[in-house]
Design a protein around this motif. Structure first.
Motif, short mmCIF file in Angstrom:
data_model
loop_
_atom_site.label_atom_id
_atom_site.label_comp_id
_atom_site.label_asym_id
_atom_site.label_seq_id
_atom_site.Cartn_x
_atom_site.Cartn_y
_atom_site.Cartn_z
N GLU A 139 0.84 -1.19 0.00
CA GLU A 139 0.00 0.00 0.00
C GLU A 139 0.88 1.25 0.00
O GLU A 139 1.56 1.54 0.98
CB GLU A 139 -0.92 0.01 1.23
CG GLU A 139 -1.90 1.15 1.26
CD GLU A 139 -3.00 1.04 0.23
OE1 GLU A 139 -3.75 2.02 0.05
OE2 GLU A 139 -3.12 -0.04 -0.41
N PRO A 140 0.90 1.99 -1.11
CA PRO A 140 1.72 3.21 -1.16
C PRO A 140 1.05 4.32 -0.36
O PRO A 140 -0.13 4.24 0.01
CB PRO A 140 1.74 3.54 -2.65
CG PRO A 140 0.43 3.03 -3.14
CD PRO A 140 0.16 1.77 -2.36
N ASP A 141 1.82 5.36 -0.08
CA ASP A 141 1.24 6.54 0.55
C ASP A 141 0.45 7.32 -0.49
O ASP A 141 0.82 7.37 -1.67
CB ASP A 141 2.34 7.43 1.13
CG ASP A 141 3.05 6.78 2.31
OD1 ASP A 141 2.39 6.01 3.03
OD2 ASP A 141 4.26 7.04 2.49
N PHE A 142 -0.64 7.93 -0.05
CA PHE A 142 -1.45 8.79 -0.91
C PHE A 142 -1.46 10.19 -0.30
O PHE A 142 -2.04 10.38 0.76
CB PHE A 142 -2.87 8.24 -1.01
CG PHE A 142 -3.00 6.97 -1.81
CD1 PHE A 142 -3.43 7.00 -3.13
CD2 PHE A 142 -2.70 5.75 -1.25
CE1 PHE A 142 -3.56 5.83 -3.87
CE2 PHE A 142 -2.83 4.57 -1.97
CZ PHE A 142 -3.25 4.61 -3.28
N PRO A 143 -0.76 11.18 -0.87
CA PRO A 143 -0.08 11.13 -2.17
C PRO A 143 1.38 10.70 -2.04
O PRO A 143 2.00 10.85 -0.98
CB PRO A 143 -0.17 12.59 -2.64
CG PRO A 143 -0.11 13.37 -1.36
CD PRO A 143 -0.85 12.55 -0.34
N SER A 144 1.93 10.19 -3.15
CA SER A 144 3.35 9.88 -3.22
C SER A 144 3.76 9.73 -4.68
O SER A 144 2.93 9.46 -5.55
CB SER A 144 3.68 8.59 -2.44
OG SER A 144 3.03 7.48 -3.01
N LEU A 145 5.06 9.91 -4.92
CA LEU A 145 5.64 9.77 -6.25
C LEU A 145 6.80 8.80 -6.12
O LEU A 145 7.75 9.06 -5.38
CB LEU A 145 6.13 11.13 -6.76
CG LEU A 145 6.55 11.23 -8.23
CD1 LEU A 145 5.34 11.03 -9.14
CD2 LEU A 145 7.21 12.58 -8.50
N LEU A 146 6.72 7.66 -6.82
CA LEU A 146 7.71 6.60 -6.65
C LEU A 146 8.48 6.36 -7.93
O LEU A 146 7.90 6.22 -9.01
CB LEU A 146 7.02 5.30 -6.21
CG LEU A 146 6.22 5.34 -4.91
CD1 LEU A 146 5.63 3.98 -4.60
CD2 LEU A 146 7.10 5.82 -3.76
N HIS A 147 9.80 6.30 -7.80
CA HIS A 147 10.68 5.97 -8.91
C HIS A 147 11.17 4.53 -8.73
O HIS A 147 11.45 4.10 -7.63
CB HIS A 147 11.88 6.92 -8.96
CG HIS A 147 11.49 8.37 -9.06
ND1 HIS A 147 11.33 9.02 -10.26
CD2 HIS A 147 11.21 9.28 -8.10
CE1 HIS A 147 10.99 10.28 -10.04
NE2 HIS A 147 10.90 10.47 -8.74
N GLY A 148 11.27 3.80 -9.80
CA GLY A 148 11.82 2.46 -9.73
C GLY A 148 10.83 1.38 -9.32
O GLY A 148 11.21 0.24 -9.11
N LEU A 149 9.56 1.73 -9.22
CA LEU A 149 8.55 0.72 -8.89
C LEU A 149 8.31 -0.15 -10.11
O LEU A 149 8.04 0.35 -11.21
CB LEU A 149 7.24 1.41 -8.47
CG LEU A 149 6.10 0.50 -8.02
CD1 LEU A 149 6.45 -0.18 -6.70
CD2 LEU A 149 4.80 1.29 -7.87
N HIS A 150 8.40 -1.46 -9.93
CA HIS A 150 8.22 -2.38 -11.05
C HIS A 150 6.79 -2.28 -11.58
O HIS A 150 5.84 -2.08 -10.82
CB HIS A 150 8.51 -3.81 -10.60
CG HIS A 150 8.63 -4.77 -11.75
ND1 HIS A 150 7.54 -5.38 -12.33
CD2 HIS A 150 9.72 -5.22 -12.43
CE1 HIS A 150 7.94 -6.17 -13.31
NE2 HIS A 150 9.25 -6.08 -13.40
N ALA A 151 6.63 -2.44 -12.88
CA ALA A 151 5.31 -2.33 -13.50
C ALA A 151 4.33 -3.31 -12.89
O ALA A 151 3.15 -2.99 -12.70
CB ALA A 151 5.42 -2.55 -15.00
N VAL B 66 7.53 6.55 -14.00
CA VAL B 66 7.33 7.11 -12.66
C VAL B 66 5.88 6.87 -12.23
O VAL B 66 4.95 7.16 -12.99
CB VAL B 66 7.64 8.62 -12.64
CG1 VAL B 66 7.46 9.19 -11.24
CG2 VAL B 66 9.06 8.87 -13.16
N SER B 67 5.71 6.36 -11.02
CA SER B 67 4.37 6.03 -10.52
C SER B 67 3.89 7.09 -9.53
O SER B 67 4.62 7.47 -8.61
CB SER B 67 4.38 4.66 -9.84
OG SER B 67 4.79 3.65 -10.75
N ALA B 68 2.66 7.54 -9.72
CA ALA B 68 2.07 8.55 -8.84
C ALA B 68 0.82 7.99 -8.18
O ALA B 68 0.05 7.25 -8.80
CB ALA B 68 1.72 9.80 -9.63
N PHE B 69 0.62 8.37 -6.92
CA PHE B 69 -0.55 7.92 -6.16
C PHE B 69 -1.11 9.14 -5.43
O PHE B 69 -0.38 9.88 -4.78
CB PHE B 69 -0.16 6.83 -5.16
CG PHE B 69 0.49 5.64 -5.82
CD1 PHE B 69 -0.28 4.62 -6.32
CD2 PHE B 69 1.87 5.58 -5.95
CE1 PHE B 69 0.32 3.53 -6.94
CE2 PHE B 69 2.48 4.50 -6.57
CZ PHE B 69 1.70 3.47 -7.08
#
Length: 299
Positions: free
Chosen positions: A18-30, A152-155
């Motif tokens: 469970e990622p943080d909302f909001p957050s911006l993650l680099h390197g997260l596997h697809a 880059v993944s955004a939540f």
């Protein structure tokens, strides 16, 4: 006879976190990104054309079509070449009736475990499309020369709904951020054809949602840029910046789609409801209105 292996499409479901909302993650596997249960542009697209029951079915029965695989392979080839080499394998063309052919193929199968296998023909298409992107100076500028990050993944929360977005690339230009999205097209990458695709495939909804997501995670997005490459020879590439005015006009459609997603969250098995009056499309109605007696067979 040389045997050509059939492409193997690997669908890997990673352990969910469970990622943080909001957050911006680099390197997260697809695979990790796709395993996260949150509203996304692709989910909204399903709901715009179907019902909560359709989305529930698709999420319970994930598929990896050939078009989707080639798209993933192209993204990796263009944006993350190391990822391409690590996650994709190209099947050798060998005669598996011979001892040498059997050995080469067995070694390949062992070495390609947990990789998505492309046929030689598929790999050639991916490489041709990738080179088409590289050959376009503007596309190369946005995918390689400008400073930025890929995949880059955004939540974030959009209208109190947990949402996610995966930016193909974010580049930094004059103190602002530009979202870059790589698309393939079966049609020619002309302005007219791609404008039709923006409407037909929900790319406008995606652009508006992605800009909202970028702002929600603290970025300063200014533009949304499409890098569009043709799937057929000569594999030409075009670059389009979506009109700021038009992308903002999609805000209403995005809100309507978010409301559909809220309905999905409340009643995930809901299908078609009630009895609805039906007619014909507006273009057909105009033909009916303007048709004289004796001309109906031409409608």
């Amino acid at each position: 006879m040389v045997e050509v292996c059939v492409a193997r499409l690997e669908i890997t479901v990673m352990p969910q976190f469970e990622p943080d909302f909001p957050s911006l993650l680099h390197g997260l596997h697809a695979s990790e990104y796709h395993a996260i249960d949150a509203m996304s542009a692709s989910r909204l697209k399903v709901l715009e054309k179907g019902t909560p029951a359709h989305l529930t079915h698709e999420l319970a029965n994930p598929s990896d079509s050939e078009d989707f695989v080639l798209g993933r392979a192209l993204h990796a080839w263009v944006l993350e070449r190391n990822t391409f080499n690590h996650e994709f394998a190209i099947c050798p063309q060998v005669d598996r009736r011979t001892t040498e052919g059997k050995r080469v193929y067995a070694d390949f199968v062992s070495a390609s475990e947990n990789k998505t296998v492309l046929t030689t023909a598929q790999a050639e298409i991916v490489e041709a499309m990738g080179k088409g992107v590289m050959a376009n100076a503007d596309a190369y500028l946005f995918t390689h020369l400008l400073a930025g990050q890929s995949e880059v993944s955004a939540f974030a929360n959009i209208d109190s709904v947990k949402a996610k977005a995966r930016f193909d690339r974010i580049v930094h230009l004059d103190g602002e951020d530009v979202i870059v999205d790589v698309k393939t097209t079966r049609d020619r990458a002309t302005r007219e054809e791609f404008e039709n695709s923006i409407w037909r495939y929900g790319y406008g909804v995606q652009a508006n949602l992605y800009l909202q997501m970028a702002r929600a995670v603290g970025l300063n997005p200014r533009h949304f840029v499409f890098v569009v490459v043709e799937k057929k020879a000569p594999y030409l590439t075009a670059v389009y910046r979506m009109s700021d005015t038009v992308v903002e006009m999609f805000a209403t459609r995005v809100q309507e789609a978010v409301n559909l997603y809220k309905r999905y969250l409340a009643t995930p098995e809901a299908g078609y409801d009630g009895i609805t009056e039906i007619g014909v499309p507006s273009w057909a109605l105009r033909k009916l209105e303007n048709t004289e007696i004796g001309e109906l067979n031409n409608v």
